[in-house]
Design an enzyme around this catalytic site. Sequence first.
Site, PDB file in Angstrom:
ATOM      1  N   CYS A  51       3.548   8.513   1.263  1.00 33.07           N
ATOM      2  CA  CYS A  51       3.974   7.527   2.238  1.00 33.07           C
ATOM      3  C   CYS A  51       4.315   6.221   1.493  1.00 33.07           C
ATOM      4  O   CYS A  51       3.160   5.696   1.213  1.00 33.07           O
ATOM      5  CB  CYS A  51       2.804   7.436   3.431  1.00 33.07           C
ATOM      6  SG  CYS A  51       3.240   6.231   4.542  1.00 33.07           S
ATOM      7  N   SER A 110      10.678   5.626  15.502  1.00 27.02           N
ATOM      8  CA  SER A 110       9.409   5.429  16.269  1.00 27.02           C
ATOM      9  C   SER A 110       9.831   5.211  17.577  1.00 27.02           C
ATOM     10  O   SER A 110      10.150   3.898  17.881  1.00 27.02           O
ATOM     11  CB  SER A 110       8.816   4.298  15.579  1.00 27.02           C
ATOM     12  OG  SER A 110       8.275   4.683  14.280  1.00 27.02           O
ATOM     13  N   LEU A 111       9.685   6.016  18.432  1.00 22.54           N
ATOM     14  CA  LEU A 111      10.170   5.682  19.947  1.00 22.54           C
ATOM     15  C   LEU A 111       8.938   5.075  20.865  1.00 22.54           C
ATOM     16  O   LEU A 111       9.043   4.305  21.347  1.00 22.54           O
ATOM     17  CB  LEU A 111      10.713   7.081  20.394  1.00 22.54           C
ATOM     18  CG  LEU A 111      11.401   6.813  21.769  1.00 22.54           C
ATOM     19  CD1 LEU A 111      12.533   6.122  21.698  1.00 22.54           C
ATOM     20  CD2 LEU A 111      11.616   8.404  22.201  1.00 22.54           C
ATOM     21  N   HIS A 112       7.738   5.861  20.781  1.00 24.41           N
ATOM     22  CA  HIS A 112       6.491   5.602  21.388  1.00 24.41           C
ATOM     23  C   HIS A 112       6.544   5.130  22.968  1.00 24.41           C
ATOM     24  O   HIS A 112       5.502   5.090  23.470  1.00 24.41           O
ATOM     25  CB  HIS A 112       6.029   3.987  20.823  1.00 24.41           C
ATOM     26  CG  HIS A 112       5.972   4.329  19.348  1.00 24.41           C
ATOM     27  ND1 HIS A 112       5.343   5.500  18.819  1.00 24.41           N
ATOM     28  CD2 HIS A 112       6.414   3.632  18.211  1.00 24.41           C
ATOM     29  CE1 HIS A 112       5.186   5.248  17.416  1.00 24.41           C
ATOM     30  NE2 HIS A 112       6.182   4.200  17.126  1.00 24.41           N
ATOM     31  N   GLY A 143       6.349  -1.940   6.368  1.00 25.67           N
ATOM     32  CA  GLY A 143       7.701  -2.487   6.731  1.00 25.67           C
ATOM     33  C   GLY A 143       8.896  -1.523   7.351  1.00 25.67           C
ATOM     34  O   GLY A 143       8.483  -0.469   7.889  1.00 25.67           O
ATOM     35  N   GLU A 144       9.828  -2.186   7.622  1.00 23.84           N
ATOM     36  CA  GLU A 144      10.695  -1.382   8.445  1.00 23.84           C
ATOM     37  C   GLU A 144      12.077  -1.165   7.508  1.00 23.84           C
ATOM     38  O   GLU A 144      12.563  -2.081   7.009  1.00 23.84           O
ATOM     39  CB  GLU A 144      11.352  -2.493   9.638  1.00 23.84           C
ATOM     40  CG  GLU A 144      12.658  -2.015  10.063  1.00 23.84           C
ATOM     41  CD  GLU A 144      12.776  -0.493  10.588  1.00 23.84           C
ATOM     42  OE1 GLU A 144      11.648   0.040  11.289  1.00 23.84           O
ATOM     43  OE2 GLU A 144      13.503   0.081  10.296  1.00 23.84           O
ATOM     44  N   CYS A 179       0.550  -2.086  15.819  1.00 25.52           N
ATOM     45  CA  CYS A 179       0.530  -1.696  14.429  1.00 25.52           C
ATOM     46  C   CYS A 179      -0.243  -2.936  13.674  1.00 25.52           C
ATOM     47  O   CYS A 179       0.415  -4.170  13.807  1.00 25.52           O
ATOM     48  CB  CYS A 179       1.933  -1.560  14.092  1.00 25.52           C
ATOM     49  SG  CYS A 179       2.270  -1.473  12.038  1.00 25.52           S
ATOM     50  N   SER A 213      12.042   6.418   8.238  1.00 28.43           N
ATOM     51  CA  SER A 213      11.453   6.175   9.694  1.00 28.43           C
ATOM     52  C   SER A 213      11.575   4.502   9.953  1.00 28.43           C
ATOM     53  O   SER A 213      11.333   3.768   9.355  1.00 28.43           O
ATOM     54  CB  SER A 213       9.687   6.199   9.746  1.00 28.43           C
ATOM     55  OG  SER A 213       9.189   6.064  10.844  1.00 28.43           O
ATOM     56  N   ASN A 248      -4.422   4.894  15.778  1.00 28.24           N
ATOM     57  CA  ASN A 248      -5.553   4.598  14.718  1.00 28.24           C
ATOM     58  C   ASN A 248      -5.961   3.139  15.099  1.00 28.24           C
ATOM     59  O   ASN A 248      -5.238   2.257  14.814  1.00 28.24           O
ATOM     60  CB  ASN A 248      -4.939   4.565  13.521  1.00 28.24           C
ATOM     61  CG  ASN A 248      -4.765   5.880  12.989  1.00 28.24           C
ATOM     62  OD1 ASN A 248      -5.550   6.875  13.302  1.00 28.24           O
ATOM     63  ND2 ASN A 248      -3.561   6.226  12.740  1.00 28.24           N
ATOM     64  N   CYS A 280       5.661  -6.957   7.686  1.00 28.94           N
ATOM     65  CA  CYS A 280       6.835  -6.259   8.432  1.00 28.94           C
ATOM     66  C   CYS A 280       7.025  -7.458   9.706  1.00 28.94           C
ATOM     67  O   CYS A 280       6.284  -7.959  10.332  1.00 28.94           O
ATOM     68  CB  CYS A 280       6.473  -5.082   9.410  1.00 28.94           C
ATOM     69  SG  CYS A 280       7.758  -4.361  10.214  1.00 28.94           S
ATOM     70  N   CYS A 298       5.299  -4.735  16.366  1.00 26.97           N
ATOM     71  CA  CYS A 298       5.027  -3.624  17.308  1.00 26.97           C
ATOM     72  C   CYS A 298       3.621  -3.949  17.659  1.00 26.97           C
ATOM     73  O   CYS A 298       2.604  -4.079  16.608  1.00 26.97           O
ATOM     74  CB  CYS A 298       5.076  -2.356  16.820  1.00 26.97           C
ATOM     75  SG  CYS A 298       6.866  -1.879  16.088  1.00 26.97           S
ATOM     76  N   GLU A 310       0.762  -1.292   0.073  1.00 26.35           N
ATOM     77  CA  GLU A 310      -0.082   0.012   0.043  1.00 26.35           C
ATOM     78  C   GLU A 310       0.840   1.186   0.081  1.00 26.35           C
ATOM     79  O   GLU A 310       1.954   1.299   0.745  1.00 26.35           O
ATOM     80  CB  GLU A 310      -0.899   0.194   1.246  1.00 26.35           C
ATOM     81  CG  GLU A 310      -1.787  -1.392   1.449  1.00 26.35           C
ATOM     82  CD  GLU A 310      -2.824  -1.422   2.302  1.00 26.35           C
ATOM     83  OE1 GLU A 310      -3.750  -2.495   2.346  1.00 26.35           O
ATOM     84  OE2 GLU A 310      -2.848  -0.416   3.321  1.00 26.35           O
TER      85      GLU A 310
HETATM   86  N1  SAH Z   1       8.711   0.527  10.615  1.00 30.02           N
HETATM   87  C1  SAH Z   1       8.661   1.997  10.477  1.00 30.02           C
HETATM   88  C2  SAH Z   1       7.817   2.355   9.489  1.00 30.02           C
HETATM   89  C3  SAH Z   1       6.290   2.211   9.338  1.00 30.02           C
HETATM   90  S1  SAH Z   1       4.968   2.689  10.734  1.00 30.02           S
HETATM   91  C4  SAH Z   1       8.713   2.506  11.701  1.00 30.02           C
HETATM   92  O1  SAH Z   1       8.554   1.934  12.738  1.00 30.02           O
HETATM   93  O2  SAH Z   1       8.926   3.666  11.909  1.00 30.02           O
HETATM   94  C5  SAH Z   1       5.260   4.345  10.298  1.00 30.02           C
HETATM   95  C6  SAH Z   1       4.598   5.222  11.729  1.00 30.02           C
HETATM   96  O3  SAH Z   1       3.172   4.952  11.928  1.00 30.02           O
HETATM   97  C7  SAH Z   1       5.664   4.545  12.815  1.00 30.02           C
HETATM   98  O4  SAH Z   1       5.820   5.727  13.647  1.00 30.02           O
HETATM   99  C8  SAH Z   1       4.386   3.585  13.571  1.00 30.02           C
HETATM  100  O5  SAH Z   1       4.984   3.326  14.945  1.00 30.02           O
HETATM  101  C9  SAH Z   1       3.229   4.472  13.507  1.00 30.02           C
HETATM  102  N2  SAH Z   1       2.138   3.617  13.596  1.00 30.02           N
HETATM  103  C10 SAH Z   1       2.016   2.159  13.596  1.00 30.02           C
HETATM  104  N3  SAH Z   1       0.763   1.569  13.858  1.00 30.02           N
HETATM  105  C11 SAH Z   1       0.141   2.841  14.328  1.00 30.02           C
HETATM  106  C12 SAH Z   1      -1.302   2.906  14.721  1.00 30.02           C
HETATM  107  N4  SAH Z   1      -2.148   1.827  14.749  1.00 30.02           N
HETATM  108  N5  SAH Z   1      -1.777   4.144  15.029  1.00 30.02           N
HETATM  109  C13 SAH Z   1      -0.735   5.067  14.709  1.00 30.02           C
HETATM  110  N6  SAH Z   1       0.232   5.064  14.331  1.00 30.02           N
HETATM  111  C14 SAH Z   1       1.058   3.876  14.233  1.00 30.02           C
END
Ligand code: SAH
Length: 356
Positions: free
Chosen positions: A106, A217-219, A163-164, A120, A195, A295, A113, A117, A93
Amino acid sequence: MLKKQNLFGLPREKLSKFFMNLNEKKFRTKQIMQWLYHQSASNFDDMHNLPKDLRKKLQTIATIDLPKVVSLNQSSDGVIKWIIDLGKQSHIETVYIPERDRGTLCISSQIGCALACTFCSTGAQGFNRNLQSHEIIVQVIIAQNHLKSIEKRISNVVFMGMGEPLLNESSVYDACDLLLDDWAFGLSRRKVTVSSAGIVPAIYRMSEITPVSLAISLHAPNNNLRDILVPINQKYPIKELMKACHHYLNAGTQERHILFEYVMLDRVNDLPEHAKTLAKLLNGISAKVNLIPFNPFPKTQYQTSKKDTIEHFQDILFKSGIRTTTRRTRGDDVDAACGQLVGRVLDKTRRNAGRN
Ligand code: SAH
């Protein structure tokens, strides 16, 4: 039969080598790149400044076919999502997000992936395989062709699709090379962002190889929580990650910044104490934080943080002097929002294969 060389995705130097091996002049590289990336040529016959013999030869040994677009959906807020068929029932996508002053594409770097996480939905699908550089670049071509017809353009490209990217380094670096090259897309290094969930050794390599921007992507601001949300943290914990970030910031000749992405999960990582720890962690770094309201997707255990909570969190970061923005959720009516990209991943057994 020999597999045809796909010319999309070959950076300038590799394309030059390709022509050198054909005993062709070097200037063919520029000619072909202009046909591919500026003139949207769809077959070699259109390339009338190439000798007929060469066009014929290219037809037998090379290809510039684009993959099939399975669907193109436009959401009510102007976000466009393409689902692209890459054969063997695998789909990826690509999403276009228009804003007043820019248009961000994007793109995906893998089918599925490997990182899993927990918040995701791409991660929940499992991993199939890396994309080749041409499969990354054709996403930009397909989007560009459509956007031209509606008088929109791509000003930024972010590797935030499926993907990463830092587990698919060589293809991603080749794609970045083309995104920056004036003979192809000619974007500035600030407008191309890789990212990553934090593949530490790759961050060191990326720092030297390409000047594009980095998002992390710290989180979560501590290992206990990050180990759960972003399991690759168990291998590359926060301290190592921050060291790699410092290395990235100090490498290269131009000033660099890092965007830290932080998904807002209700009562999981959105408490004031998380914001305070995050502020300490990022203190003194050339950083910006992007808060992403979670989301939701089917069967998820998480909920989106309350609006007030996000505001309060942002406020704590502001007061500590950290530039912070909150991402507006876009395209969710066509499942194009962050973390909602799932494509279709048939072989889900290979999760560990992509992780090494
Ligand atoms: N693997 C890479 C790029 C893909 S995700 C990464 O981890 O950065 C792109 C961004 O969307 C990342 O910051 C990811 O953590 C975030 N993301 C993934 N799932 C999400 C969700 N359900 N709601 C909001 N953001 C999300």
